[in-house]
Design a protein around this motif. Structure first.
Motif, PDB file in Angstrom:
ATOM      1  N   THR A  21      -7.261   1.801  -3.585  1.00 51.77           N
ATOM      2  CA  THR A  21      -8.476   1.519  -2.820  1.00 51.77           C
ATOM      3  C   THR A  21      -9.091   0.181  -3.206  1.00 51.77           C
ATOM      4  O   THR A  21     -10.197  -0.143  -2.763  1.00 51.77           O
ATOM      5  CB  THR A  21      -9.519   2.633  -3.028  1.00 51.77           C
ATOM      6  N   THR A  22      -8.380  -0.595  -4.059  1.00 49.41           N
ATOM      7  CA  THR A  22      -8.890  -1.902  -4.452  1.00 49.41           C
ATOM      8  C   THR A  22      -7.783  -2.946  -4.319  1.00 49.41           C
ATOM      9  O   THR A  22      -6.596  -2.633  -4.487  1.00 49.41           O
ATOM     10  CB  THR A  22      -9.438  -1.900  -5.886  1.00 49.41           C
ATOM     11  N   LEU A  79      -7.831  -4.253   5.315  1.00 49.43           N
ATOM     12  CA  LEU A  79      -8.183  -3.472   4.123  1.00 49.43           C
ATOM     13  C   LEU A  79      -9.225  -2.416   4.465  1.00 49.43           C
ATOM     14  O   LEU A  79      -9.146  -1.269   4.008  1.00 49.43           O
ATOM     15  CB  LEU A  79      -8.701  -4.397   3.020  1.00 49.43           C
ATOM     16  N   TYR A 114      -9.812   0.661   1.909  1.00 52.08           N
ATOM     17  CA  TYR A 114     -10.101  -0.035   0.644  1.00 52.08           C
ATOM     18  C   TYR A 114     -11.606  -0.190   0.476  1.00 52.08           C
ATOM     19  O   TYR A 114     -12.338  -0.439   1.440  1.00 52.08           O
ATOM     20  CB  TYR A 114      -9.413  -1.403   0.623  1.00 52.08           C
ATOM     21  N   HIS A 125       0.836  -1.206   0.000  1.00 55.45           N
ATOM     22  CA  HIS A 125       0.000   0.000   0.000  1.00 55.45           C
ATOM     23  C   HIS A 125       0.871   1.257   0.000  1.00 55.45           C
ATOM     24  O   HIS A 125       0.631   2.199  -0.786  1.00 55.45           O
ATOM     25  CB  HIS A 125      -0.904  -0.020   1.239  1.00 55.45           C
TER      26      HIS A 125
END
Length: 305
Positions: free
Chosen positions: A230-231, A247, A252, A218
């Motif tokens: 964000t995925t 997450l 996310y 990240h």
């Protein structure tokens, strides 16, 4: 002979009355296609042309917006995704995506970016083929990789070191995408997402390893791209509740499995969205029955996971 039987079975499914029923039902479901590399550019281009003619290709941003706003995606929605960040996505995949005006998403492994380090499963298979040995005993390359994925992650790493120490020759190097090429992909309509730092199976990882794998990836992706991803796509599709919670803490919005299923036009579990397994060399008949949902259903009935 085996390939011929498979093609005949695919053709039989495609021309069965069931295909018509499944195709009609699929208009009310989201099809997320999960590719890896693009090893057959001609077939891949034909697949994209078919998607452009018969479906409603959507972007990752559209799926995020649907989840955030609670509004289902349009009928026949299809999202194209790629796992691992193989260079063929850039060289063969991106031109065809741009030509057909189809957006996509790529889930990359930051440790490999800018290197010539092979994917660990490719390296393991090559080392086994070169006489590499582990305490797992003599296994064919494919069976060895499958066994490594089932091990606790620390044991997988130890087994890889054993392979490197005993193989007659090292595994071939593999030029990987560079950080600058991630921008090229993004400018071409391919969103970039997190696929962990080194691609372990998260459900086989200790707590601290799991956290490091997700958070370091990240941080690196945020630094390269200027905005946080964000995925997320779970390596090997192995969902883990600890990972899902982390997450969520990191902001996310979407997470993708590898379970060979459709999902809803408004996914009920945004951090566990189903995907359909497909390759660039998948034949026309099978491609059509994957899109309709008939092939995944038959696959599960035969004991597939």
């Amino acid at each position: 002979m085996r390939r011929a039987r498979r093609r005949a079975a695919d053709a039989l499914l495609r021309h069965s009355p069931l295909q018509l029923a499944f195709r009609a039902a699929s208009t009310r479901r989201l099809a997320v296609l999960a590719y890896h590399g693009v090893d057959d550019p001609v077939s891949f281009a034909a697949q994209l042309e078919r998607l452009a003619r018969t479906t409603n290709p959507v972007s990752l941003a559209q799926v995020e917006r649907a989840v955030t706003e609670g509004r289902p995606l349009p009928p026949r929605s299809v999202l194209v995704t790629f796992d691992d960040g193989d260079r063929s996505l850039l060289t063969h995949g991106l031109p065809a995506l741009i030509r057909n005006r189809i957006p996509a998403a790529a889930y990359v492994i930051p440790q490999l970016i800018g290197s010539d380090q092979p994917f660990w499963w490719t390296e393991a298979a090559a080392l086994a083929g070169a006489g590499g040995r582990t305490t797992l005993g003599p296994l064919a390359p494919g069976a060895l990789v499958a066994s490594l994925k089932r091990l606790p992650d620390a044991e997988r790493i130890t087994a890889l070191e054993e392979l490197r120490a005993t193989a007659a020759v090292p595994a071939p190097r593999t030029p990987q995408l560079t950080a600058q090429e991630l921008f090229v992909l993004r400018e071409g309509g391919v969103a970039i997402g997190n696929h962990t730092m080194t691609h372990p199976c998260l459900d086989r990882c200790a707590d601290d390893t799991l956290r490091t794998e997700i958070t370091e990836a990240h941080t690196m992706l945020t630094g390269w791209l200027g905005t946080p991803p964000t995925t997320f796509a779970y390596p090997n599709g192995n969902h883990d509740q600890r990972a899902e919670q982390l997450l969520r803490e990191l902001g996310y919005r979407l997470g993708f499995l590898f379970d060979h299923r459709h999902d809803r036009l408004l996914p009920a579990s945004p951090l566990r969205i189903s995907r359909l397994r497909v390759n660039s060399h998948t034949g026309r008949a099978r491609f059509d029955t994957i899109l309709s949902g008939l092939h995944p259903t038959v696959h599960r009935m035969r004991g597939g996971v």
